[in-house]
Design an enzyme around this catalytic site. Structure first.
Site, mmCIF file in Angstrom:
data_model
loop_
_atom_site.group_PDB
_atom_site.id
_atom_site.type_symbol
_atom_site.label_atom_id
_atom_site.label_comp_id
_atom_site.label_asym_id
_atom_site.label_seq_id
_atom_site.Cartn_x
_atom_site.Cartn_y
_atom_site.Cartn_z
ATOM 1 N N SER A 16 75.131 -12.446 55.980
ATOM 2 C CA SER A 16 76.252 -12.586 56.669
ATOM 3 C C SER A 16 76.136 -11.415 57.940
ATOM 4 O O SER A 16 75.260 -10.344 58.483
ATOM 5 C CB SER A 16 77.136 -12.094 55.615
ATOM 6 O OG SER A 16 78.436 -11.319 56.619
ATOM 7 N N TYR A 20 78.443 -4.389 49.463
ATOM 8 C CA TYR A 20 78.663 -6.133 50.199
ATOM 9 C C TYR A 20 77.187 -5.617 51.919
ATOM 10 O O TYR A 20 76.397 -7.146 51.263
ATOM 11 C CB TYR A 20 79.729 -6.223 51.029
ATOM 12 C CG TYR A 20 79.405 -8.022 50.653
ATOM 13 C CD1 TYR A 20 79.310 -9.066 50.208
ATOM 14 C CD2 TYR A 20 79.708 -8.071 52.435
ATOM 15 C CE1 TYR A 20 79.633 -10.413 51.144
ATOM 16 C CE2 TYR A 20 79.771 -9.575 53.250
ATOM 17 C CZ TYR A 20 79.838 -10.504 52.234
ATOM 18 O OH TYR A 20 80.011 -12.059 53.057
HETATM 19 N N1 LIG Z 1 83.275 -16.543 54.432
HETATM 20 C C1 LIG Z 1 82.994 -15.757 54.524
HETATM 21 O O1 LIG Z 1 83.202 -15.680 56.257
HETATM 22 C C2 LIG Z 1 81.487 -15.605 54.673
HETATM 23 C C3 LIG Z 1 80.904 -14.824 55.774
HETATM 24 C C4 LIG Z 1 79.587 -14.669 55.463
HETATM 25 C C5 LIG Z 1 78.456 -14.737 54.719
HETATM 26 N N2 LIG Z 1 79.019 -15.771 54.217
HETATM 27 C C6 LIG Z 1 78.579 -15.705 52.730
HETATM 28 O O2 LIG Z 1 78.736 -17.264 52.218
HETATM 29 C C7 LIG Z 1 77.823 -17.277 50.860
HETATM 30 C C8 LIG Z 1 78.993 -18.199 50.201
HETATM 31 O O3 LIG Z 1 80.428 -17.524 49.947
HETATM 32 P P1 LIG Z 1 81.825 -18.383 50.160
HETATM 33 O O4 LIG Z 1 82.520 -18.155 51.454
HETATM 34 O O5 LIG Z 1 81.379 -19.803 50.300
HETATM 35 O O6 LIG Z 1 82.663 -18.153 49.259
HETATM 36 P P2 LIG Z 1 82.809 -18.820 47.814
HETATM 37 O O7 LIG Z 1 83.535 -17.575 47.332
HETATM 38 O O8 LIG Z 1 83.431 -19.896 47.824
HETATM 39 O O9 LIG Z 1 81.039 -18.788 47.416
HETATM 40 C C9 LIG Z 1 80.528 -18.238 46.350
HETATM 41 C C10 LIG Z 1 80.547 -18.678 45.233
HETATM 42 O O10 LIG Z 1 79.072 -17.623 44.639
HETATM 43 C C11 LIG Z 1 79.192 -18.684 43.353
HETATM 44 N N3 LIG Z 1 78.952 -17.115 41.996
HETATM 45 C C12 LIG Z 1 79.660 -15.560 42.238
HETATM 46 N N4 LIG Z 1 79.113 -15.361 41.682
HETATM 47 C C13 LIG Z 1 77.883 -15.812 41.037
HETATM 48 C C14 LIG Z 1 77.142 -15.861 39.928
HETATM 49 N N5 LIG Z 1 77.137 -14.254 39.132
HETATM 50 N N6 LIG Z 1 76.266 -16.650 39.757
HETATM 51 C C15 LIG Z 1 76.342 -17.663 40.691
HETATM 52 N N7 LIG Z 1 77.084 -18.142 41.028
HETATM 53 C C16 LIG Z 1 77.716 -17.208 41.249
HETATM 54 C C17 LIG Z 1 81.324 -18.858 43.157
HETATM 55 O O11 LIG Z 1 81.281 -19.410 41.869
HETATM 56 C C18 LIG Z 1 81.134 -19.529 44.002
HETATM 57 O O12 LIG Z 1 80.070 -20.475 43.830
HETATM 58 C C19 LIG Z 1 77.849 -16.045 50.614
HETATM 59 O O13 LIG Z 1 76.919 -15.554 49.893
HETATM 60 C C20 LIG Z 1 78.976 -14.971 51.140
HETATM 61 O O14 LIG Z 1 78.182 -14.140 50.843
HETATM 62 C C21 LIG Z 1 80.443 -16.076 53.693
#
Ligand SMILES: NC(=O)c1ccc[n+]([C@@H]2O[C@H](COP(=O)([O-])OP(=O)(O)OC[C@H]3O[C@@H](n4cnc5c(N)ncnc54)[C@H](O)[C@@H]3O)[C@@H](O)[C@H]2O)c1
Length: 352
Positions: free
Chosen positions: A145, A172
């Site tokens: 991120s 985070y």
């Molecule tokens: N949404 C944003 O704006 C954003 C920005 C930068 C980076 N990210 C990164 O993108 C990635 C995906 O996030 P997202 O936005 O799709 O959110 P999301 O919450 O929809 O997806 C996260 C996924 O991780 C899974 N997860 C959580 N804990 C877990 C565990 N202990 N074991 C296995 N799986 C687990 C959840 O069940 C979910 O499916 C993350 O790594 C997040 O840090 C997201």
């Protein structure tokens, strides 16, 4: 618009963690559409199976399966790896997408954000490396991120529990910095093996990542705003997909990508000494013994499909879940598949 330059993935296998929602689900969908066998590595069987069903329907590809993985548990990571190595002869693409931004109501005696966002993926990579190497050229993508820019690693307190939302925000950012440093060090360690790795920022995406932790009454107010200002998950999947599939970026192994471009990172994220120190600290936190280096693929070849893990494993919480995994449903004999990733060169990736 989607990034160009993506290849057909028939005969290749991809693992996407946290693929039951958000960016991970869209990433898995695009891989399935291109014909890959896709393993959805998710915590919840119910949600993982439901996502696999959706993705099979939407992509028309029956080779989308669920396997249980809880990154917060080192035993679960080991059980997943054992089951995967037992049943899957190839691993071409490993996408570390799963992540959390808060500990929720969980109170663990360790840093849960670092565990889920970095230590679990670190251990998983380590255990699956033999298969990545025999499937080379293969790739590891770590979904990081832009928050890594605010990260700072204090090696004396790396695994301290995180309490309260301010510490969570900091933890985070720190875990996302760990993602960037991990990709950097991994690239160094894997030089010459044909396995390359990348850190990817998906952009600001409208997912449940942050909303999940907002009080219930506030969500209806924030949702419309989120739709207006944030990318849809499909848009967020484009940079991780680019890193997984774009041919010709191999010399950029270890680098950080956003908007399907390589991007410069701040000094803390290109500090090779810190990257190496993090690697050593992560080995300890992941419970890897001094002699426990990634074995050759021959050595790690499975016992029986579905066998939990080696009984001599030094990890007391060891597996309870591996026999839950289905064996591959493919009608083709994948042990004979020898094709390689990216087929189609597309050297101007800028249209993202
Ligand atoms: N949404 C944003 O704006 C954003 C920005 C930068 C980076 N990210 C990164 O993108 C990635 C995906 O996030 P997202 O936005 O799709 O959110 P999301 O919450 O929809 O997806 C996260 C996924 O991780 C899974 N997860 C959580 N804990 C877990 C565990 N202990 N074991 C296995 N799986 C687990 C959840 O069940 C979910 O499916 C993350 O790594 C997040 O840090 C997201």
């Amino acid at each position: 618009p989607p990034c160009r330059g993506l290849a057909s993935l028939r005969g290749r296998t991809a693992v996407v963690t946290g693929a039951n929602s958000g960016i991970g689900k869209m990433t898995a969908l695009e891989l399935a559409r291109r014909g890959a066998r896709v393993v959805l590595a998710c915590r919840s069987r119910e949600r993982g199976e439901a996502a696999a069903f959706d993705l099979r329907q939407e992509s028309g590809n029956n080779e989308v399966i669920f396997m249980a993985l809880d990154l917060a548990s080192l035993a679960s990571v080991r059980a997943f790896a054992t089951a995967f190595l037992s049943s899957e002869p190839r691993l071409d693409i490993l996408i570390h997408n799963a992540g959390i931004s808060s500990c929720g109501r969980t109170r663990e005696p360790f840093n849960l954000l670092l565990r889920v966002n970095h230590i679990g993926p670190f251990l998983l990579t380590h255990l699956l490396l033999p298969r990545l190497k025999t499937s080379a050229p293969s790739r590891v993508v770590v979904v990081s991120s832009a928050a890594h820019r605010r990260g700072r690693l204090d090696f004396t307190r790396l695994d301290h529990p995180v309490v309260g939302w301010q510490q969570e925000l900091r933890a985070y950012a720190n875990s996302k910095l760990a993602n960037v440093l991990f990709a950097r060090e991994l690239a160094t360690q894997l030089e010459g093996t044909g396995v390359t790795c990348y850190a990817a920022h998906p952009g600001p995406v409208n997912s449940e990542l942050f909303l999940r932790h907002v009080p219930g009454w506030l969500r209806p107010l924030l949702r419309p705003l989120a739709w207006l200002v944030l990318r849809a998950p499909r848009g967020g999947a484009q940079t991780p997909l680019y890193c997984a599939l774009q041919e010709g970026i191999e010399p950029l192994s270890g680098r950080y990508f956003a908007n399907c471009h390589v991007e410069e990172v701040p000094p803390a994220a290109r500090d090779d000494r810190a990257a190496h120190r993090l690697w050593e600290a992560s080995r300890k936190l992941a419970g890897l013994g001094p002699g426990e280096d990634a074995e050759s693929d021959e050595d790690s070849q499975p016992e029986d499909p579905g066998t939990p893990s080696s009984p001599s494993s030094p990890h007391p919480e060891e597996p309870t879940v591996s026999e839950l995994y289905p064996s591959p449903q493919s009608s083709t004999d994948r042990s004979t598949v020898t094709c390689r990733i990216p087929v189609k060169a597309e050297l101007e990736p800028q249209a993202c």
